[in-house]
Design an enzyme around this catalytic site. Structure first.
Site, mmCIF file in Angstrom:
data_model
loop_
_atom_site.group_PDB
_atom_site.id
_atom_site.type_symbol
_atom_site.label_atom_id
_atom_site.label_comp_id
_atom_site.label_asym_id
_atom_site.label_seq_id
_atom_site.Cartn_x
_atom_site.Cartn_y
_atom_site.Cartn_z
ATOM 1 C CG LEU A 23 28.596 52.988 29.382
ATOM 2 C CD1 LEU A 23 29.787 53.229 28.472
ATOM 3 C CD2 LEU A 23 27.308 53.018 28.587
ATOM 4 C CG ASP A 63 37.432 52.413 46.482
ATOM 5 O OD1 ASP A 63 38.007 52.518 45.388
ATOM 6 O OD2 ASP A 63 37.293 53.357 47.273
ATOM 7 C CE1 TYR A 156 36.418 59.113 31.791
ATOM 8 C CE2 TYR A 156 36.796 60.087 29.636
ATOM 9 C CZ TYR A 156 36.214 59.113 30.421
ATOM 10 O OH TYR A 156 35.451 58.123 29.840
HETATM 11 N N1 LIG Z 1 29.213 57.163 28.855
HETATM 12 C C1 LIG Z 1 30.035 57.405 27.832
HETATM 13 O O1 LIG Z 1 29.691 58.054 26.839
HETATM 14 C C2 LIG Z 1 31.435 56.843 27.866
HETATM 15 C C3 LIG Z 1 32.296 57.211 26.830
HETATM 16 C C4 LIG Z 1 33.585 56.707 26.847
HETATM 17 C C5 LIG Z 1 33.990 55.851 27.850
HETATM 18 N N2 LIG Z 1 33.122 55.541 28.846
HETATM 19 C C6 LIG Z 1 33.622 54.651 29.901
HETATM 20 O O2 LIG Z 1 32.657 53.662 30.223
HETATM 21 C C7 LIG Z 1 32.745 53.334 31.601
HETATM 22 C C8 LIG Z 1 31.396 53.508 32.279
HETATM 23 O O3 LIG Z 1 30.982 54.854 32.132
HETATM 24 P P1 LIG Z 1 29.534 55.353 32.558
HETATM 25 O O4 LIG Z 1 29.193 56.441 31.612
HETATM 26 O O5 LIG Z 1 28.623 54.202 32.713
HETATM 27 O O6 LIG Z 1 29.876 56.022 33.988
HETATM 28 P P2 LIG Z 1 28.991 56.091 35.322
HETATM 29 O O7 LIG Z 1 29.568 57.242 36.099
HETATM 30 O O8 LIG Z 1 27.530 56.133 35.005
HETATM 31 O O9 LIG Z 1 29.298 54.713 36.078
HETATM 32 C C9 LIG Z 1 30.514 54.460 36.705
HETATM 33 C C10 LIG Z 1 30.322 53.351 37.724
HETATM 34 O O10 LIG Z 1 31.585 53.132 38.370
HETATM 35 C C11 LIG Z 1 31.387 53.101 39.786
HETATM 36 N N3 LIG Z 1 32.600 53.546 40.474
HETATM 37 C C12 LIG Z 1 33.094 54.797 40.576
HETATM 38 N N4 LIG Z 1 34.195 54.816 41.342
HETATM 39 C C13 LIG Z 1 34.414 53.528 41.730
HETATM 40 C C14 LIG Z 1 35.404 52.889 42.532
HETATM 41 N N5 LIG Z 1 36.382 53.605 43.112
HETATM 42 N N6 LIG Z 1 35.338 51.563 42.697
HETATM 43 C C15 LIG Z 1 34.335 50.831 42.132
HETATM 44 N N7 LIG Z 1 33.353 51.380 41.382
HETATM 45 C C16 LIG Z 1 33.402 52.718 41.181
HETATM 46 C C17 LIG Z 1 30.211 54.036 40.038
HETATM 47 O O11 LIG Z 1 29.601 53.774 41.293
HETATM 48 C C18 LIG Z 1 29.313 53.710 38.840
HETATM 49 O O12 LIG Z 1 28.469 52.630 39.100
HETATM 50 C C19 LIG Z 1 33.843 54.240 32.178
HETATM 51 O O13 LIG Z 1 35.070 53.541 32.154
HETATM 52 C C20 LIG Z 1 33.880 55.380 31.213
HETATM 53 O O14 LIG Z 1 35.109 56.048 31.209
HETATM 54 C C21 LIG Z 1 31.864 56.010 28.888
#
Ligand SMILES: NC(=O)c1ccc[n+]([C@@H]2O[C@H](COP(=O)([O-])OP(=O)(O)OC[C@H]3O[C@@H](n4cnc5c(N)ncnc54)[C@H](O)[C@@H]3O)[C@@H](O)[C@H]2O)c1
Length: 249
Positions: A23, A63, A156
């Protein structure tokens, strides 16, 4: 041909954490398509660089658990662009560990990335925006912070519930300074964590969504663009639900 000056976020700058995939990547692309210049920060620098190269963005290794590193990366974006108008706290870890199996280390790490990292992001961007008297912060919450979720872990969900509360605290504090702070609460968006789920669990998840499909990353990006646009200037402290009708309130 697009007239860049007519785009909704033309002349604005954004800082997106976790922008290397999923996202965060879609949000960075959406903001760039809307005319903003974007800093893409991720702990996985190579991923951020690959996306940044395609949207003429600034890739930064970050990070979010480390406040000094966060200050440094944000400062580099300010130095590069002159200012940051839009902050998106998106970086997160999404483990689905059963609550009986969560170790203290995993608990601490999920809270450190998802909640403490977003707290640092709100505070660092908030100071900068407060001084400028303008700005917008968007926090990526989750439906898992609003009601119980079988798809993700208790740590989470707790981190995302905390993030919704944190959003309101910063919204209250920054409102007199012309800065808005809002949260998105998505659920079941096509993304790496969803794709990593077993097919049978994916089917069960989809079957429970009234709109009958998963959400698309570009739909999350569109909501962020809206929150960052002048049309959303009267919205602050809000949580915008993006869940296909899975949770109605
Ligand atoms: N995918 C869904 O359905 C969904 C639903 C609800 C909420 N979200 C929220 O949307 C956001 C993105 O989710 P996603 O599905 O794309 O997840 P994802 O795991 O695909 O991406 C997460 C990104 O964050 C980075 N990351 C992880 N730890 C880190 C750190 N310590 N410092 C900097 N970067 C870091 C990772 O490298 C990755 O690029 C999150 O906040 C997630 O909780 C997603």
């Amino acid at each position: 041909m697009t007239n860049a000056a007519l785009l909704p976020l033309s002349g604005r700058t954004a800082f997106v954490t976790g922008a290397g995939q999923g996202l965060g990547e879609a949000i960075a692309r959406g903001l760039a398509e809307a005319g903003a210049r974007v800093a893409l920060a991720d702990v996985e620098l190579a991923n951020a660089e690959a996306v940044a190269a395609q949207i003429d963005g600034l890739a930064l290794r970050l990070d979010v658990r480390d406040e000094d590193a966060f200050c440094d990366a944000f400062g580099r974006a300010v130095a590069h662009f002159g200012a940051v108008d839009i902050m998106v706290n998106n970086a997160a870890r999404t483990p689905a560990t059963s609550l009986w199996d969560i170790t203290p280390q995993e608990w601490d790490d999920v809270l450190a990335v998802n909640l403490r990292g977003s707290f640092f992001g709100c505070r660092i961007a908030g100071r900068h925006m407060r001084e400028r008297g303008t700005g917008c912060i968007v926090n990526l919450g989750s439906m898992a912070g609003q009601q119980v979720s079988a798809a993700t872990g208790a740590h989470y969900g707790a981190s995302k519930a905390g993030l919704l509360a944190l959003t309101r605290s910063f919204a209250q504090e920054l409102a007199p300074h012309g800065v808005t702070v809002n949260a998105l609460a998505p659920a079941a968006i096509q993304s790496p964590p969803l794709e990593a789920m077993e097919p049978v669990r994916q089917q069960a998840l989809r079957a429970a969504i009234p709109l009958g499909r998963f959400g698309r990353p570009d739909e999350v990006a569109a909501a962020v663009v809206y929150l960052a646009s002048p049309g959303a200037a009267f919205m602050t402290g809000a949580t915008l639900d993006l869940n296909g009708g899975r949770f109605m309130r």
